[in-house]
Design a protein around this motif. Structure first.
Motif, short mmCIF file in Angstrom:
data_model
loop_
_atom_site.label_atom_id
_atom_site.label_comp_id
_atom_site.label_asym_id
_atom_site.label_seq_id
_atom_site.Cartn_x
_atom_site.Cartn_y
_atom_site.Cartn_z
N GLY A 18 39.73 49.22 37.03
CA GLY A 18 40.04 47.88 37.49
C GLY A 18 39.78 46.87 36.39
N VAL A 19 40.62 45.87 36.29
CA VAL A 19 40.44 44.78 35.34
C VAL A 19 40.53 43.48 36.12
CG1 VAL A 19 41.31 43.61 33.27
CG2 VAL A 19 41.47 46.11 33.45
N LYS A 20 39.47 42.68 36.04
CA LYS A 20 39.44 41.39 36.74
C LYS A 20 40.13 40.34 35.88
CE LYS A 20 36.51 38.25 39.26
NZ LYS A 20 35.84 37.12 38.69
N ILE A 21 41.09 39.67 36.49
CA ILE A 21 41.80 38.57 35.84
C ILE A 21 41.79 37.42 36.83
CG2 ILE A 21 43.98 37.77 34.87
CD1 ILE A 21 44.59 40.68 34.12
N GLY A 22 41.06 36.38 36.52
CA GLY A 22 40.92 35.26 37.45
C GLY A 22 40.22 35.73 38.71
N ASP A 23 40.79 35.43 39.86
CA ASP A 23 40.22 35.85 41.14
C ASP A 23 40.84 37.14 41.66
OD1 ASP A 23 38.59 33.63 41.20
OD2 ASP A 23 40.01 32.41 42.33
#
Length: 156
Positions: free
Chosen positions: A115-120
């Motif tokens: 998983g890669v968090k980008i913003g929310d």
């Protein structure tokens, strides 16, 4: 899968609180997993290059392209190999999590997730023998701020 067992246990325990149905929090919505689009077709016309100013959805094609590149050479690649490919593609390592590439009995798990968090939001990919090919989705970030329950920071 440990996540499914954990969710089932949480639901079973929730029924033991003695509180009425109105005291229960609403159920989370189910996220739709889809077979990841090919490198030439992306939802919303995404680019095959990571865009630091783009949304998770806009970066999905770059995410899928990097992961598919690894899996084309090794369909059983471990999470850190995939995370290294995402880093090479420009995705921020500090925002990347993976699930374990081996079980506590030193066996290969049925699937691995990254998983890669980008913003929310989070880009989440899954592959392995227990799933039909590679799938990905865009999902809201968890309340903890990460993307994966039990996910660990990626090395790479």
């Amino acid at each position: 899968m440990p996540v499914v067992a954990l969710a089932a246990a949480a639901l079973a325990l929730a029924g033991c609180t003695g509180a009425g149905p109105q005291a229960h929090a609403p159920s989370p919505t189910q996220t739709a997993w889809t077979e990841a689009p090919s490198a030439t077709a992306a939802p919303g016309g995404g680019s095959t290059s990571f865009d630091a100013n783009g949304t998770a959805e806009q970066n999905r094609t770059a995410f899928d392209t990097a992961i598919r590149g690894v899996l084309a050479g090794n369909a059983q690649a471990d999470g850190n190999t995939v995370a290294a490919a995402l880093k090479s593609a420009g995705f921020p390592p500090a925002a990347t999590q993976v699930t374990a590439s081996t079980t506590s009995a030193n066996l290969q798990p049925g699937s691995i997730m990254v998983g890669v968090k980008i913003g929310d939001s989070c880009l989440v990919g899954q592959w392995g023998t227990a799933v039909d090919g590679y799938q990905s989705t865009v999902a809201p970030a968890l309340g903890s701020g990460g993307c994966l329950i039990g996910g660990i920071p990626a090395v790479g």
